[in-house]
Design a protein around this motif. Structure first.
Motif, short mmCIF file in Angstrom:
data_model
loop_
_atom_site.label_atom_id
_atom_site.label_comp_id
_atom_site.label_asym_id
_atom_site.label_seq_id
_atom_site.Cartn_x
_atom_site.Cartn_y
_atom_site.Cartn_z
N SER A 24 0.83 -1.21 0.00
CA SER A 24 0.00 0.00 0.00
C SER A 24 0.86 1.25 0.00
N PHE A 25 1.94 1.26 0.76
CA PHE A 25 2.83 2.42 0.80
C PHE A 25 3.51 2.65 -0.54
N ILE A 26 4.03 1.58 -1.14
CA ILE A 26 4.76 1.72 -2.41
C ILE A 26 3.84 2.25 -3.51
N THR A 27 2.64 1.71 -3.58
CA THR A 27 1.71 2.15 -4.63
C THR A 27 1.30 3.61 -4.42
N SER A 28 1.02 4.00 -3.17
CA SER A 28 0.61 5.38 -2.89
C SER A 28 1.72 6.37 -3.21
N PHE A 29 2.94 6.03 -2.81
CA PHE A 29 4.05 6.96 -3.04
C PHE A 29 4.39 7.07 -4.52
N THR A 30 4.29 5.96 -5.25
CA THR A 30 4.53 6.01 -6.70
C THR A 30 3.48 6.88 -7.40
N ALA A 31 2.22 6.73 -6.98
CA ALA A 31 1.16 7.56 -7.55
C ALA A 31 1.39 9.03 -7.24
N PHE A 32 1.91 9.31 -6.05
CA PHE A 32 2.23 10.70 -5.68
C PHE A 32 3.31 11.29 -6.59
N LEU A 33 4.35 10.51 -6.87
CA LEU A 33 5.41 11.00 -7.75
C LEU A 33 4.88 11.29 -9.16
N LEU A 34 4.00 10.43 -9.65
CA LEU A 34 3.41 10.66 -10.97
C LEU A 34 2.54 11.91 -10.97
N LEU A 35 1.90 12.19 -9.83
CA LEU A 35 1.03 13.36 -9.73
C LEU A 35 1.80 14.65 -9.93
N LEU A 36 3.09 14.66 -9.59
CA LEU A 36 3.90 15.86 -9.75
C LEU A 36 4.04 16.29 -11.20
N PHE A 37 3.87 15.34 -12.14
CA PHE A 37 3.96 15.69 -13.56
C PHE A 37 2.83 16.63 -13.99
N HIS A 38 1.73 16.65 -13.23
CA HIS A 38 0.61 17.52 -13.60
C HIS A 38 0.97 19.00 -13.51
N PHE A 39 2.00 19.31 -12.70
CA PHE A 39 2.39 20.72 -12.59
C PHE A 39 2.89 21.27 -13.93
N SER A 40 3.48 20.43 -14.74
CA SER A 40 4.01 20.89 -16.03
C SER A 40 3.04 20.64 -17.18
N THR A 41 1.91 19.99 -16.90
CA THR A 41 0.91 19.73 -17.94
C THR A 41 -0.15 20.81 -17.85
N LYS A 42 -0.12 21.75 -18.77
CA LYS A 42 -0.99 22.92 -18.64
C LYS A 42 -1.40 23.45 -20.00
N CYS A 43 -2.41 24.30 -19.95
CA CYS A 43 -2.83 25.11 -21.10
C CYS A 43 -2.77 26.57 -20.69
N ASP A 44 -2.40 27.41 -21.61
CA ASP A 44 -2.36 28.84 -21.31
C ASP A 44 -3.77 29.37 -21.09
N ASN A 78 -2.22 3.57 -7.79
CA ASN A 78 -2.74 3.87 -6.45
C ASN A 78 -3.81 2.86 -6.03
N SER A 79 -4.64 2.42 -6.98
CA SER A 79 -5.72 1.50 -6.64
C SER A 79 -5.21 0.10 -6.29
N LEU A 80 -3.99 -0.23 -6.69
CA LEU A 80 -3.43 -1.54 -6.32
C LEU A 80 -3.31 -1.71 -4.81
N GLY A 81 -3.18 -0.62 -4.09
CA GLY A 81 -3.03 -0.69 -2.64
C GLY A 81 -4.32 -0.57 -1.87
N THR A 82 -5.48 -0.48 -2.56
CA THR A 82 -6.75 -0.29 -1.87
C THR A 82 -7.15 -1.52 -1.06
N THR A 83 -7.16 -2.68 -1.68
CA THR A 83 -7.55 -3.90 -0.97
C THR A 83 -6.57 -4.25 0.15
N PRO A 84 -5.26 -4.18 -0.06
CA PRO A 84 -4.35 -4.39 1.08
C PRO A 84 -4.63 -3.45 2.24
N GLY A 85 -5.00 -2.19 1.94
CA GLY A 85 -5.33 -1.25 3.01
C GLY A 85 -6.54 -1.69 3.82
N TYR A 86 -7.55 -2.22 3.13
CA TYR A 86 -8.73 -2.73 3.83
C TYR A 86 -8.37 -3.94 4.69
#
Length: 617
Positions: A364-384, A501-509
Motif C-alpha cells: 500500500s505504501f509503495i503504490t501510494s508513493f509512486t502515484a504521488f510522484l506521478l502526480l507531480l507531472f501535472h504541474f508541467s501539464t498545462k494550457c495557457d 494507487n488503486s493496487l493498494g486499496t484492498t491491502p489497506g482494507y
C-alpha cells in the motif's frame, strides 16, 4: 448536484456563499451518514445484516427521488442580453443595446449596484431544502452497506479468500460511479429544461459557463435502480456456513434466521446489553496503535481524494477547455475502469502470494508513493489562459492578467455604454474572446440562436480592413492544438497514477480488518468511515472551493447586486492551487504509512514543490 447549484445561484447573497453552499449540499450526504454510522456499525453486526442493507437501499431510493424533485417546481433562466436583442423585430445595434436595457424583458443582467425594490426573490430559493433532505436520506441509507457488507463477507469466507472477495466487491462497486459518470455525461449534454424550452432558441452551448444540464434526470434513474437492488437482500440468510464447514450437521441456516429478526422490540434486553458494551469496545479499538495510525493516513488520503473527485471535472473544464459532458464521460470510461482493475489485481496479489499484514502495508505504501510522484507531472501539464480581452489579454493582444473592471473598457468601445457585468462571450477570427458583442464594439448582426454572427466590431484585431474580417460568433474561442496534446498527456498520467494507487486499496482494507479482534470488525470499519468522512470528507470541499474561488477573474453580478458564480478562472493559478493541496496531502499520508516521521526527504520534496510552483506562477 453541481449543475443544480449553478441553476439556483441567483439565491446566493455573499461572496463566501458559493463554495459554502456547494459544500453544504454536497456534504449533507456525509452528515446523514455520520449521524447513524457508529450506531449501525455496532448494533447491526448483531442483527440481520442483509435486511439492514436492504432497508438502506429503499431509503436511498426515496432520497434520490426527493433530490430530483425541485426541477418540477422551478425553471432556469441564464443571464443574457442577446436573447432580448434577437427577439426584437427591429434591428438594433448591439453597441447601443446596453444603453437601454430596461426596454427588453429578457435581459437578466443589470448593474451590480441595482438593489432597488424591483429585486424579487426567486421562487426556487427554498428548493435547496429538498436536495438537502434527499442527500441526507441517501447518506442514512448508505450507512450499513460498507461496515456490515464487508464484515458479512469476511465472517463466512476463508481467511485466504477474504481479500479476493472484498476486492471483487470493491471492483463491482465501481460500476456504480462508472455508470453514474456516463449517465451524468449524457444528462450534462441535455439542457436542464428540455421539453419545456425550445432548444433552437438557446444562444448557449454545453461549453458555455452558463449552461446547466439535466441534473435531475440521473437522480430518478438511480432511484429506480436502488429499489430493484434492495429487493434481493431481504432473501439472504442472517448467517452462512463458513467456507470449508458447509457439511457440518450442527449448522442450520433456517434456524439461524429464526433466532433473531431485525425488529428491535423482540430483543430489548439484548440490545441493552449491546449498548453497554459500545464505549468499552470503542476504547479498545482506538487504543490499538496500528488501527489509530491507519486512521490518520486514511483521513489525509480521503481529504485529497474528495477534493480531487469533487473538482476533477471542473478542473478539466477550466484547465483544458473540456465540456462538463466530455469530462464526465472520460472519467467514467478511462479512469474508473483502470481503478476497478487495480483494486481487483490488488486483491488477487494478496490471495496469490498470501501476503501478510506487513507485506500488505508495504504494498500500500509503495503504490501510494509512486502515484504521488506521478502526480507531480501535472504541474508541467498545462494550457495557457484563454485570451479574453480585458481579462487575460489587453485589447491590443498583449498578454496580461487583470482584475480591474476598468480594463474591460477601451477606446474602441467607450462610446457604446456597455455594462461590464454582461457575460455573452463572442469569438473573433484572431482567437481573442470578448465578454459581449457590445464590448467587442459590434454594430450589426445576422442569423439567430447559436448561429448568430455580429459584424463591424471595432475592437476586433485584424491585419487589414477586409470586408467581414471584423466579425465575431457566439461562444468562447476554442483552445489551440497544443492544449489538446497537453490534455492527452494529462489523461495518460492520470490513468497510470490511478491504476497504481488503486493496487493498494484492498491491502489497506485487509490491514484494517486483520489488526483488530474479530468481534470489533464491523465497528472498526464503521469508525473508520465515520472519522474519514468527518475529518476528511466534510471540510475538504469547503477549503478546496475557497482556494479555487480565489483564482477567479470574472464573477457573475446578480441583478440585485452581489456575487454569483465564477465565469472564468486564472488557469495557471487554478492548476497550482489544486495540485499543491493534493500533493501535500499525499505526501503527509505517505510519511505516516512509511514510518510516522516527517523526514528530511519529505521536507526536501516539499521545498522542491514550492519552488516549482513559484516558478510556474
Amino acid at each position: 448536484r453541481a449543475q443544480w447549484i449553478d441553476s439556483t445561484e441567483a439565491n446566493r447573497s455573499t461572496s463566501a456563499w458559493p463554495y459554502l453552499f456547494d459544500s453544504l449540499i454536497s456534504e449533507c450526504f456525509s452528515v446523514g451518514n455520520l449521524l447513524f454510522l457508529a450506531v449501525v456499525s455496532h448494533f447491526g453486526a448483531r442483527l440481520h445484516r442483509p435486511r439492514l442493507i436492504g432497508m438502506g437501499c429503499f431509503l436511498m431510493a426515496i432520497g434520490s427521488a426527493l433530490t430530483g424533485l425541485p426541477h418540477f417546481f422551478m425553471r432556469y433562466e441564464y443571464d443574457t442580453v442577446i436573447q432580448g436583442l434577437l427577439n426584437k423585430t427591429v434591428s438594433i445595434s448591439p453597441c447601443q443595446y446596453s444603453t437601454v436595457p430596461n426596454n427588453y424583458s429578457n435581459a437578466h443582467i443589470q448593474s451590480s449596484n441595482n438593489t432597488g425594490t424591483d429585486c424579487v426573490k426567486d421562487t426556487g430559493s427554498s428548493m435547496w431544502i429538498y436536495v438537502f433532505l434527499g442527500n441526507a436520506l441517501r447518506g442514512i441509507g448508505e450507512t450499513p452497506i460498507t461496515p456490515l457488507g464487508i464484515s458479512y463477507i469476511d465472517d463466512f469466507a476463508k481467511a485466504e479468500n477474504s481479500a479476493f472477495y472484498i476486492s471483487c466487491l470493491q471492483t463491482i462497486t465501481l460500476l456504480g460511479p462508472m455508470f453514474g459518470f456516463l449517465l451524468g455525461s449524457m444528462c450534462a449534454n441535455l439542457y436542464v429544461d428540455i421539453g419545456f424550452v425550445s432548444v433552437d432558441s438557446l444562444t448557449i452551448t454545453p461549453q458555455d459557463a452558463r449552461w446547466v444540464g439535466a441534473w435531475w434526470l440521473g437522480f430518478f434513474v438511480s432511484s429506480a435502480i436502488l429499489v430493484l437492488a434492495g429487493v434481493p437482500f431481504w432473501f439472504l440468510p442472517r448467517s452462512l456456513p463458513r467456507q470449508g464447514e458447509e457439511g457440518n450437521e450442527n449448522f442450520n441456516v433456517d434456524q439461524g434466521n429464526k433466532e433473531q429478526s431485525v425488529l428491535p422490540n423482540t430483543h430489548s434486553v439484548k440490545l441493552a446489553n449491546i449498548a453497554k458494551g459500545f464505549l468499552p469496545s470503542l476504547k479498545r479499538l482506538l487504543c490499538t496503535p496500528a488501527y489509530f495510525l491507519l486512521l490518520c493516513g486514511i483521513v489525509l488520503k480521503f481529504s485529497s481524494f474528495i477534493g480531487l473527485l469533487t473538482f476533477k471535472a471542473k478542473y478539466m473544464e477550466q484547465q483544458f477547455g473540456q465540456s462538463a459532458s466530455r469530462a464526465n464521460f472520460l472519467i467514467g470510461v478511462l479512469i474508473l475502469p483502470v481503478v476497478a482493475v487495480g483494486i481487483f489485481l490488488g486483491g488477487l496479489l494478496m490471495k496469490r502470494y498470501k501476503l501478510s499484514v506487513v507485506a500488505g502495508a508495504q504494498l500500500s505504501f509503495i503504490t501510494s508513493f509512486t502515484a504521488f510522484l506521478l502526480l507531480l507531472f501535472h504541474f508541467s501539464t498545462k494550457c495557457d489562459n484563454l485570451p479574453v480581452a480585458g481579462l487575460t489579454v489587453s485589447y491590443n493582444g498583449t498578454p496580461e492578467i487583470s482584475h480591474d473592471e476598468h480594463s474591460l473598457m477601451s477606446q474602441c468601445n467607450q462610446d457604446c455604454s456597455c455594462s461590464t457585468s454582461e457575460w455573452d462571450p463572442v469569438c473573433s477570427d484572431s482567437g481573442i474572446t470578448y465578454m459581449s458583442p457590445c464590448l467587442a464594439g459590434c454594430t450589426t448582426f445576422t442569423g439567430k440562436g447559436k448561429n448568430t454572427v455580429f459584424h463591424n466590431c471595432s475592437c476586433v484585431l485584424t491585419p487589414s480592413p477586409v470586408e467581414g474580417s471584423r466579425s465575431v460568433s457566439l461562444g468562447q474561442c476554442p483552445r489551440g492544438p497544443r492544449c489538446t496534446w497537453s490534455f492527452t498527456s494529462y489523461m495518460a498520467v492520470t490513468v497510470l497514477s490511478s491504476f497504481i494507487n488503486s493496487l493498494g486499496t484492498t491491502p489497506g482494507y485487509m490491514i484494517t480488518i486483520r489488526c483488530i479482534t474479530p468481534e470489533l470488525k464491523s465497528l472498526a470499519l464503521g469508525i473508520q468511515t465515520l472519522v474519514m468522512r468527518t475529518l476528511g470528507g466534510i471540510p475538504a470541499p469547503v477549503y478546496f472551493g475557497a482556494l479555487i474561488d480565489s483564482t477567479c477573474l470574472k464573477w457573475r453580478v446578480k441583478s440585485c447586486g452581489g456575487r454569483g458564480a465564477c465565469r472564468m478562472y486564472d488557469s495557471n493559478m487554478y492548476r497550482c492551487v489544486c495540485l499543491l493541496v493534493i500533493t501535500n496531502y499525499c505526501l503527509y499520508k505517505n510519511t505516516k504509512m512509511g514510518g510516522g516521521g516527517y523526514s528530511i526527504k519529505s521536507l526536501i520534496t516539499h521545498i522542491n514543490i514550492f519552488s516549482v510552483i513559484k516558478d510556474l506562477i
